[in-house]
Scaffold this motif. Structure first.
Motif, PDB file in Angstrom:
ATOM      1  N   GLY A 222      -6.705   3.806   7.755  1.00  0.00           N
ATOM      2  CA  GLY A 222      -6.374   3.932   9.090  1.00  0.00           C
ATOM      3  C   GLY A 222      -5.466   2.864   9.642  1.00  0.00           C
ATOM      4  N   LEU A 223      -4.538   2.746   8.907  1.00  0.00           N
ATOM      5  CA  LEU A 223      -3.489   1.424   9.089  1.00  0.00           C
ATOM      6  C   LEU A 223      -1.944   2.126   9.543  1.00  0.00           C
ATOM      7  CD1 LEU A 223      -4.115  -0.954   6.268  1.00  0.00           C
ATOM      8  CD2 LEU A 223      -4.769  -1.294   8.727  1.00  0.00           C
TER       9      LEU A 223
ATOM     10  N   GLN B 119       5.581   5.993  16.513  1.00  0.00           N
ATOM     11  CA  GLN B 119       5.169   7.144  15.433  1.00  0.00           C
ATOM     12  C   GLN B 119       3.885   7.147  15.085  1.00  0.00           C
ATOM     13  OE1 GLN B 119       7.999   6.410  12.316  1.00  0.00           O
ATOM     14  NE2 GLN B 119       6.862   4.615  11.635  1.00  0.00           N
ATOM     15  N   GLY B 120       3.313   8.256  14.210  1.00  0.00           N
ATOM     16  CA  GLY B 120       2.047   8.060  13.742  1.00  0.00           C
ATOM     17  C   GLY B 120       0.974   7.908  14.821  1.00  0.00           C
TER      18      GLY B 120
ATOM     19  N   LEU C 202       0.778  -1.252   0.128  1.00  0.00           N
ATOM     20  CA  LEU C 202      -0.237   0.100  -0.061  1.00  0.00           C
ATOM     21  C   LEU C 202       0.961   1.348   0.097  1.00  0.00           C
ATOM     22  CD1 LEU C 202      -2.818  -0.971   2.743  1.00  0.00           C
ATOM     23  CD2 LEU C 202      -2.792  -0.914   0.074  1.00  0.00           C
ATOM     24  N   SER C 203       0.401   2.289  -0.426  1.00  0.00           N
ATOM     25  CA  SER C 203       1.094   3.625  -0.652  1.00  0.00           C
ATOM     26  C   SER C 203       0.783   4.255   0.623  1.00  0.00           C
ATOM     27  CB  SER C 203       0.588   4.492  -1.790  1.00  0.00           C
ATOM     28  OG  SER C 203      -0.868   4.790  -1.502  1.00  0.00           O
ATOM     29  N   LYS C 204       1.634   5.341   0.948  1.00  0.00           N
ATOM     30  CA  LYS C 204       1.263   6.172   2.166  1.00  0.00           C
ATOM     31  C   LYS C 204       0.239   6.527   2.251  1.00  0.00           C
ATOM     32  CE  LYS C 204       6.339   7.319   3.035  1.00  0.00           C
ATOM     33  NZ  LYS C 204       7.503   8.234   3.130  1.00  0.00           N
ATOM     34  N   GLU C 205      -0.697   7.189   1.140  1.00  0.00           N
ATOM     35  CA  GLU C 205      -1.702   7.794   1.184  1.00  0.00           C
ATOM     36  C   GLU C 205      -3.056   6.650   1.443  1.00  0.00           C
ATOM     37  OE1 GLU C 205       0.541   8.309  -1.224  1.00  0.00           O
ATOM     38  OE2 GLU C 205       1.128  10.179  -0.845  1.00  0.00           O
TER      39      GLU C 205
END
Length: 368
Positions: free
Chosen positions: A48-49, A55-56, A39-42
């Motif tokens: 919601g992963l 972090q995040g 999956l891409s960052k977007e």
């Protein structure tokens, strides 16, 4: 935040006892790591992963937020360790999330699944499970077909029929069955007690003439009642009632009197209510566990010597003790279900392992 909370809450299984905070945090991190692959960052953020340890969205802070909102219940055990479980509010939150707040598309999906189950004389699924299937993009036909392919269901139905045949029952017809599997859970200080030093007397039903007590599980605190057929010892309970519906009792009082050597007596007085409802199946069991999701409560009528809330959970019981004797009064309701859905703890039993090996070998030959 709602999507991240949903990814946290979906790790909790319905009807399971509270689990340690450490365990749930690890499972959520492992799940999200697996689902982030390719999956891409977007896309990760959109789903919601983006839940991480440091972090995040921090997983520990996410859990605290769920507790603060009342979506997760938290308790502390005797050692001060926090344990968590999904609350009723959490179940409702997750159901609304999965169904897009009970959209028309979801309601149609739920109707189709329940109708399909009823048409094939099977139990309906729990609403939260239906909601998760809707969220994951399944259709009603595929859901039913996947359940029909279950080898576990075929094996369990066949094994029960094997045991019933050993008891001289070959044609059940429309009869209802009560499967009873008395179990005693010994206190830690008595875990080495030999099964031969434990006696079980049963009142209220006729126990098998060849009833035996064994300790078949890796956890040797468990003592299980079974039967002996010739040289075969079977730790799978027995079938005290097999009868037509109109002759089957609605209530039954059973007293289990366990004696541990000469120093301890445990009297477990059971008031069993057999609930007949408008759903599939004709099988009752004191070990009411199913191999797939349903609306039925799940539990095992184990006799616990200790008054431990974490062991007894939400069972309806009264506990009395004095030196050398424990008396437990319990009221329980059993529900009938298809025998193929039974998911008991037979695996450690040597007779079951031997039978299942032969069954699978035979099934493989039939496929070839």
């Amino acid at each position: 935040m709602d999507k991240a909370l949903a990814n946290l809450l979906r790790r909790f299984q319905l009807k399971m006892p509270p689990i340690t905070e450490k365990r749930i945090l690890k499972e959520v991190l492992d799940d999200c790591k697996e689902e982030r692959k390719k999956l891409s960052k977007e896309e990760i953020k959109e789903k919601g992963l983006n839940i991480y340890e440091k972090q995040g969205i921090r997983v520990s802070e996410l859990l605290n937020e769920a507790i603060k909102r009342g979506l997760v219940d938290a308790i502390y055990d005797d050692c001060g360790e926090r344990k968590v479980s999904i609350s009723q509010e959490g179940i409702e939150f997750l159901t609304r999330f999965y169904t897009n707040d009970f959209s028309d598309q979801y309601l149609q999906f739920e109707k189709e699944i329940n109708q399909t189950m009823r048409e094939h004389n099977d139990l309906e699924l729990n609403q939260l499970h239906i909601a998760s299937l809707f969220w994951d993009g399944f259709n009603a036909k595929d859901v039913f077909e996947n359940y029909q392919k279950s080898e576990i269901q075929k094996e369990m139905e066949a094994y029960h029929h094997h045991l019933l045949q050993l008891n001289g029952v070959s044609d059940l017809g429309e009869k209802y069955i009560f499967h009873f599997m008395p179990k005693l859970f010994l206190p830690m200080e008595w875990f080495n007690t030999n099964a031969k030093d434990i006696v079980l007397q049963i009142k209220g039903i006729e126990a098998p003439s060849e009833m035996i007590l064994t300790k078949p599980y890796p956890n040797t605190r468990y003592v299980v009642a079974g039967m002996k057929f010739g040289r075969e010892k079977i730790s799978s309970g027995f079938y005290p009632i097999i009868d037509d519906k109109e002759d089957f009792p609605e209530k039954l009082d059973i007293t289990l009197q366990w004696s541990i050597g000469d120093y301890m007596k445990i009297i477990h007085e059971l008031r069993i209510n057999f609930a007949f409802a408008d759903h599939a199946g004709s099988f009752f069991s004191s070990e009411q566990y199913l191999s797939r999701n349903s609306n039925l409560n799940e539990f095992d009528l184990i006799t616990y010597v200790e008054k431990d809330a974490e062991l007894w959970r939400d069972r309806n019981y009264l506990y009395h003790s004095k030196p050398g004797e424990v008396v437990i009064e319990e009221n329980v309701t059993l529900s009938h279900f298809p025998i193929k859905l039974h998911f008991p703890s037979f695996d450690p039993d040597p007779h079951f392992r031997k039978w299942i090996r032969k069954w699978r070998e035979h099934s493989a030959l039939n496929v070839i």
